[in-house]
Design a protein around this motif. Structure first.
Motif, PDB file in Angstrom:
ATOM      1  N   ALA A 187      11.178  18.321  35.336  1.00 21.47           N
ATOM      2  CA  ALA A 187      11.549  19.600  34.725  1.00 21.47           C
ATOM      3  C   ALA A 187      12.395  19.385  33.476  1.00 21.47           C
ATOM      4  O   ALA A 187      12.289  20.143  32.504  1.00 21.47           O
ATOM      5  CB  ALA A 187      12.293  20.461  35.743  1.00 21.47           C
ATOM      6  N   ALA A 188      13.245  18.334  33.490  1.00 20.66           N
ATOM      7  CA  ALA A 188      14.062  18.029  32.305  1.00 20.66           C
ATOM      8  C   ALA A 188      13.173  17.704  31.115  1.00 20.66           C
ATOM      9  O   ALA A 188      13.421  18.165  29.988  1.00 20.66           O
ATOM     10  CB  ALA A 188      15.001  16.859  32.605  1.00 20.66           C
ATOM     11  N   TRP A 189      12.139  16.897  31.343  1.00 21.87           N
ATOM     12  CA  TRP A 189      11.180  16.621  30.264  1.00 21.87           C
ATOM     13  C   TRP A 189      10.533  17.914  29.785  1.00 21.87           C
ATOM     14  O   TRP A 189      10.406  18.170  28.586  1.00 21.87           O
ATOM     15  CB  TRP A 189      10.099  15.646  30.738  1.00 21.87           C
ATOM     16  N   ASP A 190      10.132  18.749  30.746  1.00 15.91           N
ATOM     17  CA  ASP A 190       9.443  19.987  30.408  1.00 15.91           C
ATOM     18  C   ASP A 190      10.316  20.876  29.536  1.00 15.91           C
ATOM     19  O   ASP A 190       9.852  21.449  28.540  1.00 15.91           O
ATOM     20  CB  ASP A 190       9.077  20.720  31.709  1.00 15.91           C
ATOM     21  N   PHE A 191      11.583  20.999  29.897  1.00 12.63           N
ATOM     22  CA  PHE A 191      12.496  21.827  29.117  1.00 12.63           C
ATOM     23  C   PHE A 191      12.764  21.216  27.744  1.00 12.63           C
ATOM     24  O   PHE A 191      12.733  21.911  26.728  1.00 12.63           O
ATOM     25  CB  PHE A 191      13.829  21.999  29.859  1.00 12.63           C
ATOM     26  N   CYS A 192      13.057  19.912  27.711  1.00 17.45           N
ATOM     27  CA  CYS A 192      13.382  19.263  26.442  1.00 17.45           C
ATOM     28  C   CYS A 192      12.171  19.208  25.514  1.00 17.45           C
ATOM     29  O   CYS A 192      12.324  19.196  24.291  1.00 17.45           O
ATOM     30  CB  CYS A 192      13.912  17.843  26.687  1.00 17.45           C
ATOM     31  N   ASP A 193      10.980  19.173  26.089  1.00 18.85           N
ATOM     32  CA  ASP A 193       9.788  19.142  25.253  1.00 18.85           C
ATOM     33  C   ASP A 193       9.549  20.476  24.564  1.00 18.85           C
ATOM     34  O   ASP A 193       8.912  20.529  23.512  1.00 18.85           O
ATOM     35  CB  ASP A 193       8.567  18.776  26.100  1.00 18.85           C
ATOM     36  N   TYR A 194      10.086  21.540  25.122  1.00 14.76           N
ATOM     37  CA  TYR A 194       9.788  22.858  24.557  1.00 14.76           C
ATOM     38  C   TYR A 194      10.317  23.011  23.135  1.00 14.76           C
ATOM     39  O   TYR A 194       9.556  23.390  22.230  1.00 14.76           O
ATOM     40  CB  TYR A 194      10.329  23.969  25.459  1.00 14.76           C
ATOM     41  N   VAL A 203       2.151  15.190  20.792  1.00 11.68           N
ATOM     42  CA  VAL A 203       2.770  14.871  22.077  1.00 11.68           C
ATOM     43  C   VAL A 203       3.290  13.444  22.110  1.00 11.68           C
ATOM     44  O   VAL A 203       4.324  13.163  22.739  1.00 11.68           O
ATOM     45  CB  VAL A 203       1.769  15.126  23.234  1.00 11.68           C
ATOM     46  N   ALA A 204       2.612  12.506  21.407  1.00 11.78           N
ATOM     47  CA  ALA A 204       3.076  11.113  21.394  1.00 11.78           C
ATOM     48  C   ALA A 204       4.457  11.010  20.744  1.00 11.78           C
ATOM     49  O   ALA A 204       5.316  10.245  21.210  1.00 11.78           O
ATOM     50  CB  ALA A 204       2.079  10.227  20.655  1.00 11.78           C
ATOM     51  N   GLU A 205       4.693  11.773  19.679  1.00 18.09           N
ATOM     52  CA  GLU A 205       6.004  11.766  19.020  1.00 18.09           C
ATOM     53  C   GLU A 205       7.071  12.370  19.922  1.00 18.09           C
ATOM     54  O   GLU A 205       8.225  11.914  19.936  1.00 18.09           O
ATOM     55  CB  GLU A 205       5.935  12.534  17.701  1.00 18.09           C
ATOM     56  N   ARG A 206       6.698  13.396  20.675  1.00 18.81           N
ATOM     57  CA  ARG A 206       7.662  14.031  21.579  1.00 18.81           C
ATOM     58  C   ARG A 206       8.047  13.085  22.706  1.00 18.81           C
ATOM     59  O   ARG A 206       9.225  12.994  23.081  1.00 18.81           O
ATOM     60  CB  ARG A 206       7.068  15.325  22.124  1.00 18.81           C
ATOM     61  N   VAL A 210      11.854  11.497  23.475  1.00 20.63           N
ATOM     62  CA  VAL A 210      12.510  11.504  24.785  1.00 20.63           C
ATOM     63  C   VAL A 210      12.828  10.079  25.222  1.00 20.63           C
ATOM     64  O   VAL A 210      13.892   9.810  25.796  1.00 20.63           O
ATOM     65  CB  VAL A 210      11.624  12.219  25.829  1.00 20.63           C
ATOM     66  N   ARG A 211      11.917   9.138  24.946  1.00 23.20           N
ATOM     67  CA  ARG A 211      12.170   7.749  25.317  1.00 23.20           C
ATOM     68  C   ARG A 211      13.410   7.205  24.609  1.00 23.20           C
ATOM     69  O   ARG A 211      14.240   6.535  25.220  1.00 23.20           O
ATOM     70  CB  ARG A 211      10.954   6.881  24.977  1.00 23.20           C
ATOM     71  N   ARG A 212      13.542   7.522  23.312  1.00 25.35           N
ATOM     72  CA  ARG A 212      14.702   7.055  22.556  1.00 25.35           C
ATOM     73  C   ARG A 212      16.001   7.628  23.108  1.00 25.35           C
ATOM     74  O   ARG A 212      17.063   7.007  23.021  1.00 25.35           O
ATOM     75  CB  ARG A 212      14.585   7.459  21.075  1.00 25.35           C
TER      76      ARG A 212
END
Length: 264
Positions: A187-194, A203-206, A210-212
């Protein structure tokens, strides 16, 4: 009344775990302090309530039915009676975890256009540039794309945990908390991706962003997990979560921009 907020990026160290944890709670503070956002926030709250109720009833009843059907015994011993009650409690909790996961998996894309407006409002207050508004279909597609990425990374972990918990009920003491943690991180990824997706980034840049900033995202996920343990906060997670994610993403972007300038 607009709530203007400034973010400091003076630190030379990349914002990490504590910054992510703080950003999640910043989302709740912003929501409570900005009444003119409430008319937008009420929509995802209603969606979350409806989906959580439907999936909650179905998941808990289904989990209890499975336990009763396959693990019930005619053994009248006190030991088994206590163990059976514990198993039913664990199954009910597992059902709630699954219900929350399904509710937020579907709730976010269904509330996508409203959440997008909230994120844009918050990002503007934080000094981020305005981004071209996508169409409703583009916004829903981006939300579904983000959810798909979360499922790809989490289902290979969640499914074995569920299977282990079913085959070895005693292991549920370990597998259930792990499932909760994995769900919170997804869910954290989902929220931060928004807030990242509305910038139009592939999507690859997003994922690379997040990885960084994984430590900050993990901190954000921990805040999410802690709040999900409190039923009274559950209905506010969608609007407050995307607000907190906008805080975190803008702060990280400002830090990275500042670091690039210093490196020149």
């Amino acid at each position: 009344m607009s709530s203007q907020t400034s973010l400091s990026v003076a630190t030379s160290e990349r914002p990490g775990f504590r910054a992510g944890l703080r950003s999640f709670f910043d989302g709740y503070r912003y929501l409570f302090r900005t009444p003119d956002v409430w008319p937008l926030a009420i929509v995802p709250i209603i969606v979350a309530l409806i989906l959580s109720s439907i999936f909650g009833v179905l998941s808990v009843k289904g989990a209890l039915w499975l336990v009763t059907k396959y693990l019930s015994r005619k053994d009248p011993s006190t030991y088994w009676a206590v163990a059976f009650v514990v198993l039913k409690i664990v199954a009910g909790l597992l059902g709630l975890v699954i219900a929350m996961f399904l509710a937020f998996t579907l709730g976010k894309p269904l509330s996508g256009p409203i959440l997008e407006r909230i994120v844009r409002r918050v990002s503007t207050d934080l000094g981020a540039p305005e981004w071209p508004a996508p169409t409703v279909l583009e916004d829903i597609f981006r939300s579904l794309q983000s959810t798909l990425v979360a499922l790809v990374f989490t289902l290979p972990i969640l499914i074995p945990l569920v299977v282990i918990g079913v085959i070895f009920p005693v292991a549920a003491v370990v597998t259930t908390p792990l499932q909760f943690v994995i769900t919170a991180l997804a869910a954290a990824w989902d929220f931060c991706d928004y807030p990242l997706s509305i910038r139009g980034a592939p999507v690859a840049e997003r994922i690379e962003f997040v990885r960084r900033n994984m430590r900050a995202v993990v901190g954000f996920g921990l805040g999410l997990g802690l709040l999900l343990l409190l039923p009274c906060t559950l209905v506010l997670v969608l609007p407050a979560g995307v607000i907190g994610a906008a805080h975190l993403v803008v702060m990280l972007e400002k830090w990275e921009a500042s670091a690039k300038l210093q490196a020149k």
